[in-house]
Write an enzyme that holds these catalytic residues in place. Structure first.
Site, PDB file in Angstrom:
ATOM      1  N   ASN A   1       0.822  -1.215   0.000  1.00 30.57           N
ATOM      2  CA  ASN A   1       0.000   0.000   0.000  1.00 30.57           C
ATOM      3  C   ASN A   1       0.855   1.263   0.000  1.00 30.57           C
ATOM      4  O   ASN A   1       1.898   1.319   0.656  1.00 30.57           O
ATOM      5  CB  ASN A   1      -0.926   0.007   1.224  1.00 30.57           C
ATOM      6  CG  ASN A   1      -2.073  -0.966   1.076  1.00 30.57           C
ATOM      7  OD1 ASN A   1      -2.592  -1.142  -0.013  1.00 30.57           O
ATOM      8  ND2 ASN A   1      -2.477  -1.589   2.171  1.00 30.57           N
ATOM      9  N   HIS A   2       0.404   2.266  -0.729  1.00 32.37           N
ATOM     10  CA  HIS A   2       1.061   3.571  -0.778  1.00 32.37           C
ATOM     11  C   HIS A   2       0.217   4.583  -0.019  1.00 32.37           C
ATOM     12  O   HIS A   2      -0.983   4.374   0.198  1.00 32.37           O
ATOM     13  CB  HIS A   2       1.223   4.036  -2.229  1.00 32.37           C
ATOM     14  CG  HIS A   2       2.200   3.218  -3.018  1.00 32.37           C
ATOM     15  ND1 HIS A   2       2.934   3.739  -4.061  1.00 32.37           N
ATOM     16  CD2 HIS A   2       2.578   1.916  -2.926  1.00 32.37           C
ATOM     17  CE1 HIS A   2       3.713   2.805  -4.584  1.00 32.37           C
ATOM     18  NE2 HIS A   2       3.506   1.679  -3.906  1.00 32.37           N
ATOM     19  N   GLN A   3       0.848   5.678   0.363  1.00 39.83           N
ATOM     20  CA  GLN A   3       0.129   6.742   1.061  1.00 39.83           C
ATOM     21  C   GLN A   3      -0.964   7.299   0.155  1.00 39.83           C
ATOM     22  O   GLN A   3      -0.716   7.659  -0.994  1.00 39.83           O
ATOM     23  CB  GLN A   3       1.101   7.849   1.480  1.00 39.83           C
ATOM     24  CG  GLN A   3       0.464   8.925   2.347  1.00 39.83           C
ATOM     25  CD  GLN A   3       1.487   9.928   2.854  1.00 39.83           C
ATOM     26  OE1 GLN A   3       2.671   9.824   2.543  1.00 39.83           O
ATOM     27  NE2 GLN A   3       1.031  10.887   3.637  1.00 39.83           N
TER      28      GLN A   3
ATOM     29  N   THR B   1       1.000   9.684  -4.575  1.00 41.32           N
ATOM     30  CA  THR B   1       1.161   8.354  -3.984  1.00 41.32           C
ATOM     31  C   THR B   1       2.585   7.828  -4.173  1.00 41.32           C
ATOM     32  O   THR B   1       2.885   6.717  -3.729  1.00 41.32           O
ATOM     33  CB  THR B   1       0.180   7.355  -4.636  1.00 41.32           C
ATOM     34  OG1 THR B   1       0.438   7.303  -6.048  1.00 41.32           O
ATOM     35  CG2 THR B   1      -1.254   7.755  -4.366  1.00 41.32           C
TER      36      THR B   1
END
Length: 213
Positions: A81-83, A89
């Site tokens: 998962n990315h921010q 992102t």
């Protein structure tokens, strides 16, 4: 006993002369992957099917007993998962030369442990996304992408995976969840096989009720 052998959860190759199906538990080395007895995968190893499992995320992959995992299945963990709550992102902090400190855990979409119940069948090339919980006795169709929880004894398929139907009526599901055949001894499970493999569900109900009395 079959062919002079008792079932052994620590056997790596449970089919003599065939190395493309293994019991997973004795092959696992990562402490954040926890697998129950007799769960198998149609491959010669398992951990390459688990991606983005990083210690700093504190997430685990937990799989129950007697699960059947087909070839090409992938478990994607929270490290993928990315921010998402910022303008970009792009993970600058992971790449050399960029002046960005790692985001705090509260800024990342971490979804907790991925948990697979007992006696779950996951079809070929299915993808299980981070934090998903799949209940006992569920079936996941081939090529499915599972991003949401799947209840016990239901069939889910598609991209994104959707619930197609429950496998049995509520009464037999309740009986099965109370009976928990996968927690019985090897000798008892061997004696239960005629019930576990019986297609006469009314007979199965009667037998389960009798044993739960």
């Amino acid at each position: 006993m079959k062919d002079g052998k008792n079932p052994n959860p620590n056997t790596i190759h449970p089919i003599a002369g065939y190395d493309k199906e293994i019991y997973v538990k004795p092959m696992v080395t990562n402490p954040n992957i926890i697998v129950g007895d007799f769960t198998y995968i149609a491959d010669s190893e398992f951990e390459s099917h688990v991606s983005h499992l990083y210690d700093w995320n504190d997430d685990k992959l937990i799989i129950g007993k007697f699960c059947q995992i087909a070839a090409g299945v992938e478990f994607i963990m929270n490290g993928a998962n990315h921010q998402m709550n910022a303008v970009s992102t792009f993970p600058f902090y992971t790449l050399e030369g960029w002046e960005m400190s790692p985001p705090t855990k509260s800024d990342l979409p971490l979804k907790g442990d991925t948990v697979i119940g007992n006696d779950v069948w996951i079809g070929q090339n299915a993808v299980i996304l981070p934090g998903v919980h799949i209940g006992d006795g569920a079936v996941i169709g081939a090529n499915s992408v599972v991003g949401h929880d799947v209840e016990s004894y239901t069939i889910a398929a598609g991209n994104p995976a959707k619930i197609l139907r429950r496998r049995f009526d509520n009464e037999i599901i309740e009986l099965l969840l109370r009976f928990k055949w996968w927690d019985r001894s090897i000798d008892e499970i061997n004696r239960l096989i005629p019930i576990l493999s019986c297609s006469d569900l009314e007979k199965v109900k009667a037998e389960l009720k009798k044993r739960l009395e």
